[in-house]
Scaffold this motif. Structure first.
Motif, PDB file in Angstrom:
ATOM      1  N   PRO A  38       0.808  -1.230   0.000  1.00  0.00           N
ATOM      2  CA  PRO A  38       0.000   0.000   0.000  1.00  0.00           C
ATOM      3  C   PRO A  38       0.837   1.274   0.000  1.00  0.00           C
ATOM      4  CG  PRO A  38       0.004  -1.006   2.174  1.00  0.00           C
ATOM      5  CD  PRO A  38       0.715  -1.959   1.272  1.00  0.00           C
ATOM      6  N   SER A  39       0.160   2.373  -0.361  1.00  0.00           N
ATOM      7  CA  SER A  39       0.722   3.734  -0.291  1.00  0.00           C
ATOM      8  C   SER A  39       2.015   3.879  -1.068  1.00  0.00           C
ATOM      9  CB  SER A  39       0.955   4.133   1.181  1.00  0.00           C
ATOM     10  OG  SER A  39      -0.243   4.021   1.914  1.00  0.00           O
ATOM     11  N   ASN A  40       2.033   3.375  -2.286  1.00  0.00           N
ATOM     12  CA  ASN A  40       3.223   3.481  -3.120  1.00  0.00           C
ATOM     13  C   ASN A  40       2.823   3.802  -4.557  1.00  0.00           C
ATOM     14  OD1 ASN A  40       5.598   2.813  -1.407  1.00  0.00           O
ATOM     15  ND2 ASN A  40       4.468   0.914  -1.059  1.00  0.00           N
ATOM     16  N   LEU A  41       3.858   4.115  -5.348  1.00  0.00           N
ATOM     17  CA  LEU A  41       3.676   4.455  -6.751  1.00  0.00           C
ATOM     18  C   LEU A  41       4.224   3.326  -7.615  1.00  0.00           C
ATOM     19  CD1 LEU A  41       4.233   7.854  -8.433  1.00  0.00           C
ATOM     20  CD2 LEU A  41       5.455   5.888  -9.348  1.00  0.00           C
ATOM     21  N   TYR A  42       3.435   2.917  -8.622  1.00  0.00           N
ATOM     22  CA  TYR A  42       3.811   1.796  -9.480  1.00  0.00           C
ATOM     23  C   TYR A  42       3.691   2.199 -10.939  1.00  0.00           C
ATOM     24  CZ  TYR A  42       3.134  -0.660  -5.099  1.00  0.00           C
ATOM     25  OH  TYR A  42       3.216  -1.043  -3.785  1.00  0.00           O
ATOM     26  N   MET A  43       4.507   1.555 -11.779  1.00  0.00           N
ATOM     27  CA  MET A  43       4.475   1.806 -13.212  1.00  0.00           C
ATOM     28  C   MET A  43       3.972   0.560 -13.925  1.00  0.00           C
ATOM     29  SD  MET A  43       8.030   3.908 -13.896  1.00  0.00           S
ATOM     30  CE  MET A  43       7.625   4.080 -15.625  1.00  0.00           C
ATOM     31  N   LEU A  44       3.051   0.775 -14.861  1.00  0.00           N
ATOM     32  CA  LEU A  44       2.557  -0.295 -15.720  1.00  0.00           C
ATOM     33  C   LEU A  44       2.961   0.040 -17.148  1.00  0.00           C
ATOM     34  CD1 LEU A  44       0.950  -2.839 -16.291  1.00  0.00           C
ATOM     35  CD2 LEU A  44      -1.150  -1.480 -16.270  1.00  0.00           C
ATOM     36  N   SER A 140      -8.119   6.872  -2.577  1.00  0.00           N
ATOM     37  CA  SER A 140      -7.196   5.862  -2.066  1.00  0.00           C
ATOM     38  C   SER A 140      -6.398   5.231  -3.196  1.00  0.00           C
ATOM     39  CB  SER A 140      -7.962   4.772  -1.317  1.00  0.00           C
ATOM     40  OG  SER A 140      -8.652   5.293  -0.211  1.00  0.00           O
ATOM     41  N   ARG A 141      -7.012   5.247  -4.409  1.00  0.00           N
ATOM     42  CA  ARG A 141      -6.352   4.704  -5.601  1.00  0.00           C
ATOM     43  C   ARG A 141      -6.410   5.724  -6.725  1.00  0.00           C
ATOM     44  NH1 ARG A 141      -7.289  -1.726  -6.136  1.00  0.00           N
ATOM     45  NH2 ARG A 141      -7.717  -2.217  -3.954  1.00  0.00           N
ATOM     46  N   LYS A 168       5.509  11.636  -6.592  1.00  0.00           N
ATOM     47  CA  LYS A 168       5.557  10.488  -5.689  1.00  0.00           C
ATOM     48  C   LYS A 168       5.472  10.939  -4.234  1.00  0.00           C
ATOM     49  CE  LYS A 168       8.545   6.646  -4.274  1.00  0.00           C
ATOM     50  NZ  LYS A 168       9.845   5.955  -4.511  1.00  0.00           N
ATOM     51  N   ALA A 169       6.212  11.993  -3.892  1.00  0.00           N
ATOM     52  CA  ALA A 169       6.187  12.501  -2.518  1.00  0.00           C
ATOM     53  C   ALA A 169       4.801  13.055  -2.171  1.00  0.00           C
ATOM     54  CB  ALA A 169       7.252  13.582  -2.345  1.00  0.00           C
ATOM     55  N   PHE A 170       4.162  13.723  -3.120  1.00  0.00           N
ATOM     56  CA  PHE A 170       2.824  14.276  -2.905  1.00  0.00           C
ATOM     57  C   PHE A 170       1.831  13.156  -2.598  1.00  0.00           C
ATOM     58  CE2 PHE A 170      -1.339  15.429  -4.619  1.00  0.00           C
ATOM     59  CZ  PHE A 170      -1.591  16.628  -3.956  1.00  0.00           C
ATOM     60  N   ASN A 175      -1.217   8.865   1.302  1.00  0.00           N
ATOM     61  CA  ASN A 175      -1.464   7.411   1.331  1.00  0.00           C
ATOM     62  C   ASN A 175      -2.240   6.926   0.111  1.00  0.00           C
ATOM     63  OD1 ASN A 175      -0.175   7.028   3.874  1.00  0.00           O
ATOM     64  ND2 ASN A 175      -2.027   7.762   4.896  1.00  0.00           N
ATOM     65  N   VAL A 176      -1.854   7.425  -1.047  1.00  0.00           N
ATOM     66  CA  VAL A 176      -2.514   7.038  -2.290  1.00  0.00           C
ATOM     67  C   VAL A 176      -1.694   5.953  -2.985  1.00  0.00           C
ATOM     68  CG1 VAL A 176      -3.315   7.818  -4.558  1.00  0.00           C
ATOM     69  CG2 VAL A 176      -3.494   9.335  -2.568  1.00  0.00           C
ATOM     70  N   VAL A 177      -2.372   4.893  -3.432  1.00  0.00           N
ATOM     71  CA  VAL A 177      -1.734   3.878  -4.269  1.00  0.00           C
ATOM     72  C   VAL A 177      -1.951   4.291  -5.714  1.00  0.00           C
ATOM     73  CG1 VAL A 177      -1.600   1.437  -4.875  1.00  0.00           C
ATOM     74  CG2 VAL A 177      -2.244   2.110  -2.567  1.00  0.00           C
ATOM     75  N   ALA A 178      -0.859   4.600  -6.415  1.00  0.00           N
ATOM     76  CA  ALA A 178      -0.952   5.142  -7.770  1.00  0.00           C
ATOM     77  C   ALA A 178      -0.377   4.185  -8.792  1.00  0.00           C
ATOM     78  CB  ALA A 178      -0.226   6.484  -7.854  1.00  0.00           C
ATOM     79  N   LEU A 179      -1.071   4.088  -9.923  1.00  0.00           N
ATOM     80  CA  LEU A 179      -0.619   3.272 -11.043  1.00  0.00           C
ATOM     81  C   LEU A 179      -0.394   4.192 -12.230  1.00  0.00           C
ATOM     82  CD1 LEU A 179      -0.186   0.239 -11.740  1.00  0.00           C
ATOM     83  CD2 LEU A 179      -2.514   0.221 -12.632  1.00  0.00           C
TER      84      LEU A 179
END
Length: 489
Positions: A38-44, A140-141, A168-170, A175-179
């Motif tokens: 949770p609470s991380n940034l991911y790349m697709l 949240s997402r 990413k820091a923002f 606590n946002v999970v970002a794709l």
């Protein structure tokens, strides 16, 4: 008297492990050992048409089902386009806020959803519009589609990196999970090295073979703090399901059988050739040319197992279902009733439409659900001949066979030979090592008639008959005529 100093007590506190975030993509969470941290940034990453947008919608829909707020920030697609993708799968966009961004002198004062052209949008206005949408909706997402537009706006690699780090820091503070969707991959980054910024990187691979459907694969190339199942896994895009991932079979997932059981065919003379029967948790290759009775032998073992009250699974790659039933009925084996009752599961595949990973998952699911005792793959030759990389398919099937063996299943692989005389196996890769037992069927001329011969060439576990016997296939049933050598004169 010396006084020893008392050492300070060390208090160890256990950190609570946050629950992984479900991706909404069938099979992907299994590769990720539960989901995304949770609470991380991911790349697709993936080429156009690889399935990124579909998977992103599945990710947000999973959040909506969990009662979370979700937002889709789009710099490349309109809300109408996203809606059409969802409708094509029978989904709705309910609960997902779509924030479209584009160039305008009054972006900050625009309505919640506006349609413009992203090429003229200044980077600071884009950032402000995104941050404003996040502050208002408090998701949240989040899905960010796509990084290509930000690259075009920045036009500068260092600035592009700084923008991602700031974003990413923002998100981390909220606590946002970002794709983040990206059309580039690791080989085309031109020194950007942005993958190091993301907590995880997932890649969709799409290749077009010389013949057949598009082949799709997925690779989780990076996921911090997660013991992922690395390497490529097959995937597909299915109507109504979206992106579906088929994790590679891990044989260790099944438990070894403590005490193998003898599985009989119902024909005493045939069982005697195997030293009383075939063992559970083994693989039998049934090899022979056309007309020798390979499929009939598989039907024989399937019928015997079904009559004992055991479940059987049959996977057809050449013969039609109705042909299979009629052939079996002509030999006194009525399998329709078992199929109707659910004890016999039959899957009729178009080999050009299924990948090795999907096939392995189908077999595993049936064995787990139905506690299947006998599995027949008819024919293994047809399955291999439909695949562009047959040597890789053999490795994949080997993992599946190990899984079935450790599940206590007797697996029968039907392998065809070339031509009427069948001098060579009809595939250019060695498969003999796959079988614990090899049953060879042949046709030979004897006293003016064709005679079917049957021989147990190999059996790893226990003794077996070394003689060549005659196999009789008649309307009354199947029988084996024992070898009877002529007495010496």
């Amino acid at each position: 008297m010396a006084v020893s100093a008392r050492l300070p007590e060390i208090v160890v506190t256990k950190r609570k492990i946050a629950k992984p975030v479900a991706t909404g993509v069938a099979g992907l969470d299994e590769i990720l050992r539960g989901g995304l941290p949770p609470s991380n940034l991911y790349m697709l990453q993936g080429a156009p048409g690889a399935g990124k947008t579909t998977a992103a919608l599945q990710f947000l829909r999973a959040g909506v089902e969990a009662g979370e707020r979700c937002i889709y920030v789009s710099l490349s697609q309109t809300a109408a386009e996203l809606e059409s993708i969802a409708v094509s799968h029978g989904w709705t966009m309910d609960g997902i806020r779509v924030e479209e961004l584009s160039a305008s002198d009054a972006v900050n004062g625009a309505a919640d959803q506006t349609i413009f052209q992203t090429a003229e949008l200044r980077l600071d206005e884009t950032r402000q519009a995104i941050e404003k949408a996040i502050e208002e909706h408090k998701p949240s997402r989040l899905v960010y589609d796509s990084l290509l537009e930000i690259r075009l706006i920045t036009g500068d690699t260092p600035r592009f990196r700084r923008e991602l780090i700031g974003f990413k820091a923002f998100l981390a503070k909220r606590n946002v999970v970002a794709l983040l969707l990206d059309t580039q991959n690791g080989e085309a980054m031109n020194g950007e090295e942005v993958e190091g910024i993301a907590h995880g990187v997932i890649r969709f691979d799409k290749t077009l073979e010389d013949y057949g459907a598009v082949r799709r694969r997925i690779e989780v190339s990076k996921m911090r703090g997660v013991p992922i199942a690395d390497g490529y896994h097959d995937m597909a895009i299915r109507e109504g399901q979206g992106v579906v991932v088929f994790p590679r079979i891990i044989p260790g997932d099944a438990s070894d059988v403590e005490k193998p059981e003898l599985i009989k065919s119902g024909v005493e003379t045939l069982d005697a050739m195997f030293g009383g029967g075939q063992e559970s948790g083994t693989t039998t290759l049934v090899i022979g040319q056309s007309g020798t009775g390979k499929s009939t032998m598989a039907s024989l073992y399937a019928t015997a197992a079904l009559k004992r009250g055991e479940n059987v699974a049959l996977f057809l790659f050449e013969e039609r279902l109705e042909t299979f039933f009629r052939r079996s009925e002509g030999l006194g084996m009525d399998l329709r009733k078992f199929h109707k009752d659910g004890a016999l599961v039959i899957k009729d595949f178009n080999p050009n439409e299924i990948s090795p990973g999907e096939f392995a998952q189908v077999v595993q699911s049936i064995v787990k659900t139905d506690k299947t005792r006998v599995v027949v793959i008819d024919s293994f030759t047809g399955y291999l001949n439909s695949l562009p990389q047959r040597d890789k398919a053999v490795r994949d099937i080997q993992s599946l066979l190990k899984y079935l063996a450790r599940s206590g299943v007797l697996t029968m692989l039907i392998v065809a030979q070339h031509g009427l005389l069948g001098q060579n196996v009809g595939i250019d890769v060695d498969v003999s090592f796959l079988g614990d037992t090899v049953l060879l069927l042949r046709i030979a001329e004897h006293e003016g008639r064709l005679r079917r011969n049957i021989t147990v060439v190999k059996k790893r576990h226990g003794p077996h008959d070394l003689f060549v016997h005659e196999l009789m296939i008649q309307g009354s049933g199947i029988s084996v005529v024992p070898y009877n050598p002529l007495p010496e004169s």
